[in-house]
Design a protein around this motif. Structure first.
Motif, PDB file in Angstrom:
ATOM      1  N   TYR A 238     -17.971  -8.128  78.259  1.00 50.53           N
ATOM      2  CA  TYR A 238     -16.559  -8.529  78.251  1.00 50.53           C
ATOM      3  C   TYR A 238     -15.800  -8.034  79.491  1.00 50.53           C
ATOM      4  CZ  TYR A 238     -17.216  -9.593  73.257  1.00 50.53           C
ATOM      5  OH  TYR A 238     -17.652 -10.098  72.068  1.00 50.53           O
ATOM      6  N   SER A 239     -15.888  -6.724  79.777  1.00 52.84           N
ATOM      7  CA  SER A 239     -15.045  -6.137  80.830  1.00 52.84           C
ATOM      8  C   SER A 239     -15.662  -4.840  81.332  1.00 52.84           C
ATOM      9  CB  SER A 239     -13.650  -5.836  80.277  1.00 52.84           C
ATOM     10  OG  SER A 239     -13.732  -4.773  79.338  1.00 52.84           O
ATOM     11  N   ILE A 240     -15.040  -4.229  82.351  1.00 47.78           N
ATOM     12  CA  ILE A 240     -15.499  -2.948  82.890  1.00 47.78           C
ATOM     13  C   ILE A 240     -15.376  -1.851  81.832  1.00 47.78           C
ATOM     14  CG2 ILE A 240     -13.274  -2.245  83.896  1.00 47.78           C
ATOM     15  CD1 ILE A 240     -16.697  -1.713  85.596  1.00 47.78           C
ATOM     16  N   GLU A 241     -14.410  -1.974  80.928  1.00 51.35           N
ATOM     17  CA  GLU A 241     -14.254  -0.988  79.850  1.00 51.35           C
ATOM     18  C   GLU A 241     -15.456  -1.039  78.908  1.00 51.35           C
ATOM     19  OE1 GLU A 241     -12.064   1.464  79.675  1.00 51.35           O
ATOM     20  OE2 GLU A 241     -11.380   0.680  81.611  1.00 51.35           O
ATOM     21  N   ASN A 242     -15.956  -2.248  78.656  1.00 55.99           N
ATOM     22  CA  ASN A 242     -17.151  -2.378  77.823  1.00 55.99           C
ATOM     23  C   ASN A 242     -18.368  -1.790  78.521  1.00 55.99           C
ATOM     24  OD1 ASN A 242     -15.445  -5.158  77.113  1.00 55.99           O
ATOM     25  ND2 ASN A 242     -16.295  -4.087  75.336  1.00 55.99           N
ATOM     26  N   THR A 243     -18.408  -1.935  79.854  1.00 55.53           N
ATOM     27  CA  THR A 243     -19.503  -1.333  80.624  1.00 55.53           C
ATOM     28  C   THR A 243     -19.470   0.182  80.470  1.00 55.53           C
ATOM     29  OG1 THR A 243     -19.418  -3.149  82.219  1.00 55.53           O
ATOM     30  CG2 THR A 243     -20.547  -1.142  82.912  1.00 55.53           C
ATOM     31  N   LYS A 244     -18.275   0.782  80.550  1.00 53.82           N
ATOM     32  CA  LYS A 244     -18.138   2.235  80.361  1.00 53.82           C
ATOM     33  C   LYS A 244     -18.616   2.649  78.969  1.00 53.82           C
ATOM     34  CE  LYS A 244     -14.235   2.805  83.535  1.00 53.82           C
ATOM     35  NZ  LYS A 244     -12.769   2.938  83.637  1.00 53.82           N
ATOM     36  N   ASN A 245     -18.249   1.848  77.959  1.00 52.07           N
ATOM     37  CA  ASN A 245     -18.681   2.144  76.589  1.00 52.07           C
ATOM     38  C   ASN A 245     -20.201   2.069  76.467  1.00 52.07           C
ATOM     39  OD1 ASN A 245     -15.992   2.355  75.888  1.00 52.07           O
ATOM     40  ND2 ASN A 245     -15.868   0.303  74.990  1.00 52.07           N
ATOM     41  N   MET A 246     -20.796   1.040  77.092  1.00 51.77           N
ATOM     42  CA  MET A 246     -22.251   0.890  77.053  1.00 51.77           C
ATOM     43  C   MET A 246     -22.932   2.087  77.702  1.00 51.77           C
ATOM     44  SD  MET A 246     -22.510  -3.188  77.927  1.00 51.77           S
ATOM     45  CE  MET A 246     -24.198  -3.189  78.417  1.00 51.77           C
ATOM     46  N   LEU A 247     -22.381   2.520  78.822  1.00 50.72           N
ATOM     47  CA  LEU A 247     -22.944   3.660  79.551  1.00 50.72           C
ATOM     48  C   LEU A 247     -22.939   4.910  78.672  1.00 50.72           C
ATOM     49  CD1 LEU A 247     -24.017   4.684  82.263  1.00 50.72           C
ATOM     50  CD2 LEU A 247     -21.651   5.015  83.007  1.00 50.72           C
ATOM     51  N   GLN A 248     -21.826   5.116  77.991  1.00 53.18           N
ATOM     52  CA  GLN A 248     -21.689   6.285  77.117  1.00 53.18           C
ATOM     53  C   GLN A 248     -22.689   6.235  75.954  1.00 53.18           C
ATOM     54  OE1 GLN A 248     -17.650   6.830  75.859  1.00 53.18           O
ATOM     55  NE2 GLN A 248     -17.955   8.938  75.243  1.00 53.18           N
ATOM     56  N   LYS A 249     -22.908   5.035  75.415  1.00 53.44           N
ATOM     57  CA  LYS A 249     -23.832   4.885  74.292  1.00 53.44           C
ATOM     58  C   LYS A 249     -25.297   4.954  74.726  1.00 53.44           C
ATOM     59  CE  LYS A 249     -20.694   1.997  71.543  1.00 53.44           C
ATOM     60  NZ  LYS A 249     -20.436   0.617  71.049  1.00 53.44           N
ATOM     61  N   LEU A 250     -25.582   4.417  75.911  1.00 57.01           N
ATOM     62  CA  LEU A 250     -26.969   4.330  76.361  1.00 57.01           C
ATOM     63  C   LEU A 250     -27.547   5.675  76.792  1.00 57.01           C
ATOM     64  CD1 LEU A 250     -26.992   1.052  78.506  1.00 57.01           C
ATOM     65  CD2 LEU A 250     -28.247   1.462  76.392  1.00 57.01           C
ATOM     66  N   HIS A 251     -26.726   6.486  77.457  1.00 56.96           N
ATOM     67  CA  HIS A 251     -27.254   7.718  78.053  1.00 56.96           C
ATOM     68  C   HIS A 251     -27.106   8.905  77.117  1.00 56.96           C
ATOM     69  CE1 HIS A 251     -28.357  10.692  80.984  1.00 56.96           C
ATOM     70  NE2 HIS A 251     -27.230  11.347  80.754  1.00 56.96           N
ATOM     71  N   PRO A 252     -28.172   9.715  76.915  1.00 55.91           N
ATOM     72  CA  PRO A 252     -29.538   9.458  77.389  1.00 55.91           C
ATOM     73  C   PRO A 252     -30.292   8.548  76.408  1.00 55.91           C
ATOM     74  CG  PRO A 252     -29.417  11.618  76.360  1.00 55.91           C
ATOM     75  CD  PRO A 252     -28.029  11.045  76.296  1.00 55.91           C
ATOM     76  N   THR A 253     -31.055   7.612  76.931  1.00 56.46           N
ATOM     77  CA  THR A 253     -31.809   6.678  76.091  1.00 56.46           C
ATOM     78  C   THR A 253     -33.036   7.373  75.502  1.00 56.46           C
ATOM     79  OG1 THR A 253     -33.369   5.872  77.762  1.00 56.46           O
ATOM     80  CG2 THR A 253     -31.184   4.817  77.708  1.00 56.46           C
ATOM     81  N   PRO A 254     -33.677   6.762  74.485  1.00 64.50           N
ATOM     82  CA  PRO A 254     -34.914   7.338  73.944  1.00 64.50           C
ATOM     83  C   PRO A 254     -36.022   7.449  74.988  1.00 64.50           C
ATOM     84  CG  PRO A 254     -34.044   5.669  72.468  1.00 64.50           C
ATOM     85  CD  PRO A 254     -33.247   5.569  73.731  1.00 64.50           C
ATOM     86  N   ALA A 255     -35.903   6.732  76.107  1.00 63.12           N
ATOM     87  CA  ALA A 255     -36.918   6.815  77.170  1.00 63.12           C
ATOM     88  C   ALA A 255     -36.910   8.170  77.855  1.00 63.12           C
ATOM     89  CB  ALA A 255     -36.696   5.702  78.196  1.00 63.12           C
ATOM     90  N   VAL A 256     -35.776   8.908  77.769  1.00 62.68           N
ATOM     91  CA  VAL A 256     -35.712  10.232  78.397  1.00 62.68           C
ATOM     92  C   VAL A 256     -35.314  11.332  77.420  1.00 62.68           C
ATOM     93  CG1 VAL A 256     -35.227   9.359  80.714  1.00 62.68           C
ATOM     94  CG2 VAL A 256     -33.314   9.885  79.185  1.00 62.68           C
ATOM     95  N   CYS A 257     -34.966  10.949  76.190  1.00 63.07           N
ATOM     96  CA  CYS A 257     -34.517  11.936  75.200  1.00 63.07           C
ATOM     97  C   CYS A 257     -35.351  11.839  73.924  1.00 63.07           C
ATOM     98  CB  CYS A 257     -33.033  11.722  74.902  1.00 63.07           C
ATOM     99  SG  CYS A 257     -32.367  12.825  73.649  1.00 63.07           S
ATOM    100  N   GLY A 258     -35.234  10.726  73.214  1.00 63.56           N
ATOM    101  CA  GLY A 258     -35.971  10.546  71.970  1.00 63.56           C
ATOM    102  C   GLY A 258     -35.124   9.803  70.961  1.00 63.56           C
ATOM    103  N   PHE A 259     -35.647   9.749  69.717  1.00 69.47           N
ATOM    104  CA  PHE A 259     -34.932   9.012  68.676  1.00 69.47           C
ATOM    105  C   PHE A 259     -35.293   9.584  67.305  1.00 69.47           C
ATOM    106  CE2 PHE A 259     -34.316   5.561  65.667  1.00 69.47           C
ATOM    107  CZ  PHE A 259     -33.052   5.121  66.032  1.00 69.47           C
ATOM    108  N   PRO A 260     -34.297   9.799  66.429  1.00 67.48           N
ATOM    109  CA  PRO A 260     -32.856   9.722  66.677  1.00 67.48           C
ATOM    110  C   PRO A 260     -32.405  10.725  67.743  1.00 67.48           C
ATOM    111  CG  PRO A 260     -33.331   9.837  64.317  1.00 67.48           C
ATOM    112  CD  PRO A 260     -34.599  10.149  65.025  1.00 67.48           C
ATOM    113  N   LYS A 261     -31.391  10.308  68.496  1.00 65.38           N
ATOM    114  CA  LYS A 261     -30.983  11.059  69.686  1.00 65.38           C
ATOM    115  C   LYS A 261     -30.622  12.518  69.377  1.00 65.38           C
ATOM    116  CE  LYS A 261     -28.176   9.118  72.793  1.00 65.38           C
ATOM    117  NZ  LYS A 261     -26.960   8.690  73.511  1.00 65.38           N
ATOM    118  N   GLU A 262     -29.783  12.746  68.364  1.00 73.24           N
ATOM    119  CA  GLU A 262     -29.269  14.091  68.097  1.00 73.24           C
ATOM    120  C   GLU A 262     -30.404  15.064  67.753  1.00 73.24           C
ATOM    121  OE1 GLU A 262     -28.019  11.294  66.848  1.00 73.24           O
ATOM    122  OE2 GLU A 262     -26.169  11.252  68.051  1.00 73.24           O
TER     123      GLU A 262
END
Length: 341
Positions: A238-262
């Motif tokens: 949608y917008s740059i604000e959505n990109t910021k939200n995606m960034l916050q949700k994505l990092h760190p991904t299970p590829a570098v952290c794990g799952f469930p993240k916490e």
């Protein structure tokens, strides 16, 4: 190259800069800051450098930097075979942590955790020569050299895009699984499952911020002497604000952290025994004005101190992992950085 002369001047004056090359492009770019103040990243246009724990997010802002670009001439370079050199204590320590993680995964505590180690070498390097070797050897990676007197000096050649956004079109990747290219035959059930965890997590993280999503089938990609399993996820944002939200949700991904993240993050913090700093963080370009981003996960990287080099490597652990194989996966990954030193 004029851009390299500028690097030497910045180093002599102890001023921040970053050099970088976009994957599969033949240009070298540089941002050269005019003073050594620190800017926390809050959406400014420039080059972003963020830590794994997301506590430290810095930017070299475009508006207070000299910006240069220059054609980069590639030399044909052969990758020399590097002999493995590690201590049995180091090997046993890492394998013990991996086995502890496997036991907890099999017990249902979490599905996957990414464990890492650092390899320290007493060595002094020529930054420019080393970076040019890196740039030559890994043309399909995002290659960078980052220096700030108050933050540190890092370089790397990462194969993993965190997020790319241009004209409201976004793209990210799910990357997991590692084999030596020369001995690879097929992906195991464990590796396919590990990569699917990453894909599912990303889809869950981005779907609320997007208008549409496309997902490719997993395919094999080369990264230097290694191969990985990769899925491309793309669509409209949608917008740059959505990109910021995606960034916050994505990092760190299970590829570098794990799952469930916490739960994975808690295990990492309690068992790895060291600070990852900017390893497995993210870095790259952010342009608030054009609502664009080109960010990568900081993998295949090393930290340069005056007389010491620290190489950071990791691997994904699931219930079907084998501790010794995982240790040697980290050794294979370390060869990428060792080969250019």
């Amino acid at each position: 190259m004029a851009i390299l002369s500028k690097v030497k001047m910045q180093l002599e004056q102890n001023l921040p800069f970053v050099l970088y090359l976009i994957p599969n492009q033949k240009k070298i770019y540089g941002l050269f800051k005019k003073d050594n103040s620190i800017y926390d990243f809050k959406g400014q246009t420039g080059f972003v450098f963020a830590s794994f724990d997301d506590d430290k997010k810095f930017v070299i802002p475009s508006e207070s930097s000299d910006i240069m670009e220059e054609e980069f001439s590639f030399d044909s370079t052969n990758q020399d075979k590097i002999l493995m050199n590690y201590s049995e204590n180091e090997k046993k320590h890492f394998e013990d942590i991996v086995q502890k993680a496997i036991n907890l995964i099999q017990n249902g505590d979490f599905e996957k955790v990414v464990l890492s180690r650092k390899i320290e070498m007493e060595k002094k390097v020529d930054l420019i020569e080393t970076f040019l070797r890196l740039a030559n050897r890994y043309p399909t990676a995002f290659r960078y050299l980052f220096f700030h007197p108050h933050i540190g000096c890092w370089m790397g050649a990462t194969p993993e895009q965190l997020i790319k956004v241009e004209n409201n079109h976004f793209e990210t990747v799910s990357l997991a699984g590692t084999h030596q290219k020369n001995s690879f035959e097929k992906w195991s059930t464990k590796e396919i499952h590990e990569q699917q965890i990453v894909t599912d997590y990303i889809l869950d993280a981005v779907h609320k911020e997007t208008l549409s999503i496309k997902v490719t089938e997993p395919f094999t990609v080369e990264a230097g002497s290694l191969v990985h399993l990769k899925t491309i996820i793309s669509g409209e944002v949608y917008s740059i604000e959505n990109t910021k939200n995606m960034l916050q949700k994505l990092h760190p991904t299970p590829a570098v952290c794990g799952f469930p993240k916490e739960k994975a993050l808690q295990f990492i913090n309690e068992n790895e025994g060291y600070d990852r700093k900017f390893y497995a963080g993210y870095l790259g370009l952010w342009n608030e004005d054009e609502a664009s981003a080109n960010l990568f996960v900081n993998l295949r990287c090393l930290e340069v101190e005056e007389n010491k080099i620290t190489i950071y490597v990791g691997c994904g652990i699931t219930g079907k992992s084998n501790p010794e194989k995982e240790f040697f996966e980290t050794e294979h990954k370390s060869q990428i950085m060792k080969s250019i030193l």
